[in-house]
Design a protein around this motif. Structure first.
Motif, mmCIF file in Angstrom:
data_model
loop_
_atom_site.group_PDB
_atom_site.id
_atom_site.type_symbol
_atom_site.label_atom_id
_atom_site.label_comp_id
_atom_site.label_asym_id
_atom_site.label_seq_id
_atom_site.Cartn_x
_atom_site.Cartn_y
_atom_site.Cartn_z
ATOM 1 N N VAL A 29 18.238 -33.294 29.778
ATOM 2 C CA VAL A 29 17.223 -32.970 29.154
ATOM 3 C C VAL A 29 16.461 -34.428 28.788
ATOM 4 N N VAL A 30 17.289 -35.453 28.527
ATOM 5 C CA VAL A 30 16.922 -36.820 28.237
ATOM 6 C C VAL A 30 16.335 -37.274 29.671
ATOM 7 N N LEU A 31 16.832 -37.049 30.890
ATOM 8 C CA LEU A 31 16.531 -37.428 32.100
ATOM 9 C C LEU A 31 15.096 -36.979 32.357
ATOM 10 N N ASN A 32 14.936 -35.820 32.203
ATOM 11 C CA ASN A 32 13.663 -35.012 32.591
ATOM 12 C C ASN A 32 12.483 -35.583 31.707
ATOM 13 N N LYS A 33 12.810 -35.672 30.346
ATOM 14 C CA LYS A 33 11.778 -36.224 29.599
ATOM 15 C C LYS A 33 11.398 -37.811 29.773
ATOM 16 N N THR A 34 12.376 -38.487 30.188
ATOM 17 C CA THR A 34 12.234 -40.138 30.600
ATOM 18 C C THR A 34 11.587 -40.053 31.806
ATOM 19 N N ARG A 35 11.647 -39.204 32.800
ATOM 20 C CA ARG A 35 11.029 -39.041 33.861
ATOM 21 C C ARG A 35 9.388 -39.074 33.713
ATOM 22 N N LYS A 36 9.257 -38.011 32.879
ATOM 23 C CA LYS A 36 7.696 -37.712 32.532
ATOM 24 C C LYS A 36 7.182 -38.733 31.666
ATOM 25 N N LEU A 37 8.056 -39.494 30.964
ATOM 26 C CA LEU A 37 7.264 -40.685 30.095
ATOM 27 C C LEU A 37 7.121 -41.876 31.095
ATOM 28 N N VAL A 38 8.156 -42.201 32.208
ATOM 29 C CA VAL A 38 7.811 -43.222 32.979
ATOM 30 C C VAL A 38 6.467 -43.071 33.839
ATOM 31 N N LYS A 39 6.518 -41.859 34.456
ATOM 32 C CA LYS A 39 5.452 -41.336 35.308
ATOM 33 C C LYS A 39 4.082 -41.381 34.896
ATOM 34 N N GLU A 40 4.111 -41.052 33.395
ATOM 35 C CA GLU A 40 2.919 -40.785 32.829
ATOM 36 C C GLU A 40 2.501 -41.868 31.680
ATOM 37 N N SER A 41 3.568 -42.773 31.502
ATOM 38 C CA SER A 41 3.473 -43.951 30.523
ATOM 39 C C SER A 41 3.000 -43.256 29.225
ATOM 40 N N SER A 42 3.663 -42.059 29.011
ATOM 41 C CA SER A 42 3.272 -41.464 27.833
ATOM 42 C C SER A 42 4.054 -41.759 26.312
ATOM 43 N N PHE A 43 3.685 -42.761 25.993
ATOM 44 C CA PHE A 43 4.629 -43.576 24.771
ATOM 45 C C PHE A 43 4.233 -42.783 23.275
ATOM 46 N N GLU A 44 3.151 -41.923 23.430
ATOM 47 C CA GLU A 44 2.921 -41.400 22.211
ATOM 48 C C GLU A 44 4.001 -40.477 21.331
ATOM 49 N N HIS A 45 4.911 -40.282 22.305
ATOM 50 C CA HIS A 45 6.038 -39.450 21.833
ATOM 51 C C HIS A 45 7.029 -40.311 21.060
ATOM 52 N N ILE A 46 7.069 -41.693 21.206
ATOM 53 C CA ILE A 46 7.698 -42.782 20.611
ATOM 54 C C ILE A 46 7.182 -42.841 19.037
ATOM 55 N N ALA A 47 7.962 -42.789 18.103
ATOM 56 C CA ALA A 47 7.285 -42.803 16.519
ATOM 57 C C ALA A 47 6.792 -44.405 16.423
ATOM 58 N N ASP A 48 5.840 -44.653 15.666
ATOM 59 C CA ASP A 48 5.020 -45.807 15.645
ATOM 60 C C ASP A 48 6.179 -46.792 14.929
ATOM 61 N N HIS A 49 7.063 -46.353 13.903
ATOM 62 C CA HIS A 49 7.780 -47.065 13.020
ATOM 63 C C HIS A 49 8.950 -47.781 14.199
ATOM 64 N N HIS A 50 9.327 -46.787 15.363
ATOM 65 C CA HIS A 50 10.518 -47.293 16.120
ATOM 66 C C HIS A 50 9.914 -48.389 17.115
ATOM 67 N N ALA A 51 8.531 -47.830 17.719
ATOM 68 C CA ALA A 51 7.837 -48.759 18.655
ATOM 69 C C ALA A 51 7.864 -50.184 17.920
ATOM 70 N N ILE A 52 7.275 -50.419 16.684
ATOM 71 C CA ILE A 52 6.947 -51.528 16.015
ATOM 72 C C ILE A 52 8.380 -52.089 15.618
ATOM 73 N N ALA A 53 9.476 -51.766 15.352
ATOM 74 C CA ALA A 53 10.579 -52.356 15.358
ATOM 75 C C ALA A 53 11.213 -52.858 16.461
ATOM 76 N N THR A 54 11.060 -52.202 17.872
ATOM 77 C CA THR A 54 11.447 -52.713 18.978
ATOM 78 C C THR A 54 10.615 -53.697 19.319
ATOM 79 N N LEU A 55 9.368 -53.744 19.291
ATOM 80 C CA LEU A 55 8.550 -54.832 20.027
ATOM 81 C C LEU A 55 8.741 -56.323 18.842
ATOM 82 N N LEU A 56 8.980 -56.085 17.529
ATOM 83 C CA LEU A 56 9.155 -57.006 16.477
ATOM 84 C C LEU A 56 10.694 -57.746 17.180
ATOM 85 N N ALA A 57 11.623 -56.911 17.447
ATOM 86 C CA ALA A 57 12.633 -57.597 17.978
ATOM 87 C C ALA A 57 12.507 -58.408 19.290
#
Length: 253
Positions: A29-57
């Motif tokens: 399941v994670v493999l197929n979801k990640t394939r879709k994310l990479v192919k489409e650059s569909s980062f809207e499914h990553i929560a804002d607070h997680h994205a912000i924390a990752t980019l800050l780090a």
């Protein structure tokens, strides 16, 4: 939180319902979801607070390691490299990104490997590839290890310049082991692949004492920032616990 069953040990929790982190369907399941994310650059499914924390780090580690042309990241429990793809999209640059995962996820993640992104089964193997580590990054992973504090000791043993513990879970005083129940659809970025039926998944979660966490860092690291992601605190067996805590540390020398 109070309805989660409490166990005397991690092993007791595993014996109760098994350990779904090694489940092949979960990895698929994670493999197929990640394939879709990479192919489409569909980062809207990553929560804002997680994205912000990752980019800050990553931004902090880049500032601390300003003489390094390539940011070297050890991503512990990073699934199939979702955080790498997010960072590469939002903060273009040169990276050496080593994901440490279970054998099931490492096997599934081989197709995503590049000259910048690699999959490993151990911290030692990842460190051998990276050399010096600018950022040891982990998100919602340490609390699912048999001994979270021992895992943090392993992090510090490789002497990273910065450590980011994101979406972590700690208790106020006592260590508590519970059995977390979630849904298959909650694992990985985005909706379930077509044809996959949702079901419960179970894995032990350990709340280690937060004071023991901070004690491990105080002599060699300075705290850069500590904050929550908005998850409410609660009580398990009378002990106050917190989910979604973010800790960022920088090495003193």
């Amino acid at each position: 939180m109070s309805r989660e069953p409490i166990f005397a040990s991690y092993d007791d929790a595993v014996r109760s319902r098994g350990q779904d982190y090694h489940d092949q369907e979960l990895a698929d399941v994670v493999l197929n979801k990640t394939r879709k994310l990479v192919k489409e650059s569909s980062f809207e499914h990553i929560a804002d607070h997680h994205a912000i924390a990752t980019l800050l780090a990553v931004t902090t580690a880049s500032a601390v390691s300003k003489n390094s042309k390539t940011l070297r990241v050890l991503d512990f429990g990073g699934a199939l490299g979702t955080s790498y793809h997010l960072v590469k999209e939002r903060l273009p640059g040169n990276y050496a990104w080593a994901v440490v995962e279970t054998p099931t996820f490492v096997k599934a993640g081989r197709e995503f490997e590049t000259n910048e992104l690699r999959m490993f089964e151990s911290i030692q193997d990842a460190t051998s590839w990276l050399g010096e580590i600018d950022l040891l990054y982990t998100s919602s992973a340490v609390q699912y290890m048999p001994d979270p504090l021992e895992t943090i000791d392993q992090f510090l043993a490789v002497n990273p310049r910065c450590v980011a513990l994101l979406r972590s879970a700690f208790s106020e005083r006592e260590q508590i082991v519970v059995l977390q129940r979630s849904r298959l659809q909650d694992n990985g970025p985005g909706p379930l692949p077509v044809g996959v039926q949702d079901r419960p998944v179970y894995y032990p979660r350990t709340y280690a004492p937060v004071a023991a966490l901070k004690e491990r860092f105080k002599s060699r690291y300075r705290p850069v920032v500590e904050y929550g992601d908005g998850s409410p605190a609660g009580y398990v067996g009378g002990e106050r616990v917190e989910l979604g805590r973010n800790y960022l540390f920088a090495r003193l020398t």
